[in-house]
Design a protein around this motif. Structure first.
Motif, PDB file in Angstrom:
ATOM      1  N   TYR A 181       0.825  -1.209   0.000  1.00  0.00           N
ATOM      2  CA  TYR A 181       0.000   0.000   0.000  1.00  0.00           C
ATOM      3  C   TYR A 181       0.862   1.263   0.000  1.00  0.00           C
ATOM      4  CZ  TYR A 181      -4.803   1.636   0.427  1.00  0.00           C
ATOM      5  OH  TYR A 181      -6.035   2.161   0.152  1.00  0.00           O
ATOM      6  N   ILE A 182       2.100   1.135   0.455  1.00  0.00           N
ATOM      7  CA  ILE A 182       3.015   2.282   0.515  1.00  0.00           C
ATOM      8  C   ILE A 182       3.234   2.892  -0.867  1.00  0.00           C
ATOM      9  CG2 ILE A 182       5.426   2.934   0.967  1.00  0.00           C
ATOM     10  CD1 ILE A 182       5.332   1.048   3.382  1.00  0.00           C
ATOM     11  N   VAL A 183       3.190   2.077  -1.910  1.00  0.00           N
ATOM     12  CA  VAL A 183       3.433   2.607  -3.251  1.00  0.00           C
ATOM     13  C   VAL A 183       2.148   3.053  -3.959  1.00  0.00           C
ATOM     14  CG1 VAL A 183       5.599   1.363  -3.566  1.00  0.00           C
ATOM     15  CG2 VAL A 183       3.446   0.310  -4.313  1.00  0.00           C
ATOM     16  N   ARG A 184       1.030   2.969  -3.277  1.00  0.00           N
ATOM     17  CA  ARG A 184      -0.219   3.487  -3.854  1.00  0.00           C
ATOM     18  C   ARG A 184      -0.206   5.008  -3.747  1.00  0.00           C
ATOM     19  NH1 ARG A 184      -4.953  -0.362  -3.937  1.00  0.00           N
ATOM     20  NH2 ARG A 184      -6.073   1.580  -4.243  1.00  0.00           N
ATOM     21  N   PRO A 185      -0.624   5.699  -4.784  1.00  0.00           N
ATOM     22  CA  PRO A 185      -0.625   7.161  -4.737  1.00  0.00           C
ATOM     23  C   PRO A 185      -1.452   7.750  -3.593  1.00  0.00           C
ATOM     24  CG  PRO A 185      -0.851   6.411  -6.984  1.00  0.00           C
ATOM     25  CD  PRO A 185      -0.963   5.193  -6.116  1.00  0.00           C
ATOM     26  N   SER A 186      -2.457   7.035  -3.124  1.00  0.00           N
ATOM     27  CA  SER A 186      -3.305   7.569  -2.055  1.00  0.00           C
ATOM     28  C   SER A 186      -2.725   7.358  -0.656  1.00  0.00           C
ATOM     29  CB  SER A 186      -4.699   6.945  -2.128  1.00  0.00           C
ATOM     30  OG  SER A 186      -4.622   5.544  -1.972  1.00  0.00           O
ATOM     31  N   PHE A 187      -1.606   6.667  -0.534  1.00  0.00           N
ATOM     32  CA  PHE A 187      -1.024   6.402   0.791  1.00  0.00           C
ATOM     33  C   PHE A 187      -0.619   7.690   1.511  1.00  0.00           C
ATOM     34  CE2 PHE A 187       2.504   5.212   3.654  1.00  0.00           C
ATOM     35  CZ  PHE A 187       1.796   4.370   4.495  1.00  0.00           C
ATOM     36  N   GLY A 188      -0.305   8.725   0.778  1.00  0.00           N
ATOM     37  CA  GLY A 188       0.072   9.996   1.405  1.00  0.00           C
ATOM     38  C   GLY A 188      -1.019  10.561   2.288  1.00  0.00           C
TER      39      GLY A 188
END
Length: 187
Positions: A77-84
């Motif tokens: 999930y860390i590399v999903r754009p929404s993780f920020g």
């Protein structure tokens, strides 16, 4: 008192998980959920350490593979754009709780200002991370204009409407919790 705070923190974690399931899919790997609502609520019902801890625990639970995020869970999930946004939630909960308790905010107007600050913090992390992930990791050449259009056309107005409603609800919620605490201490 510590038991009550731990119970409230656990309740926030559960509400975040439920809020993640109430979602509207958006372009560029994003969802509109009710998680932000419960992050803001955590900031007003928990002291800073517990607010950081509750939201941080929620994020860690998702990262270890418990499917409690809008798109599931797991370390990937860390590399999903929404993780920020999830990173922003942790900072938002802690910072807003600190401000609320330090400046003794108890009014609807105060909560509204606090919640507006929450939008700024969360979107600063969320949009920055999304832009970085799309460009650097996914090699997506999405125009910044498109990313900001989605955020400013839907996400932020929806969150702004939500904080108007939440700001009115936070006063009675906090007052009820304080009343319960006082009643419990007097027995």
């Amino acid at each position: 008192m510590k038991t009550r705070l731990l119970f409230r923190a656990a309740l926030i974690i559960a509400l975040l998980a439920v809020g993640a399931r109430i979602q509207i899919p958006l372009p560029y790997f994003d969802y509109y959920t009710l998680q932000f609502t419960f992050v803001l609520l955590a900031a007003v019902i928990l002291p800073p350490r517990y607010a950081w801890g509750a939201v941080g625990t929620y994020v860690l639970m998702g990262l270890i593979g418990i499917p409690i995020f809008a798109g599931g869970g797991g370390l990937g999930y860390i590399v999903r754009p929404s993780f920020g946004y999830l990173i922003g939630f942790i900072f938002t909960a802690g910072i807003l709780s600190y401000v609320k308790h330090h400046y003794q905010i108890h009014s609807r107007k105060g909560y509204f200002g606090l919640n507006c600050l929450g939008i700024i913090i969360t979107y600063l992390f969320g949009l920055s991370y999304k832009i970085a992930m799309l460009a650097l990791y996914l090699n997506e050449t999405v125009p910044l204009n498109d990313i900001f259009h989605v955020a400013f056309a839907f996400d932020i107005p929806a969150d702004f409407l939500m904080i108007i409603i939440l700001s009115a609800a936070e006063v009675p919620i906090v007052n009820a919790l304080q009343s319960l605490n006082q009643r419990a201490l007097s027995h």
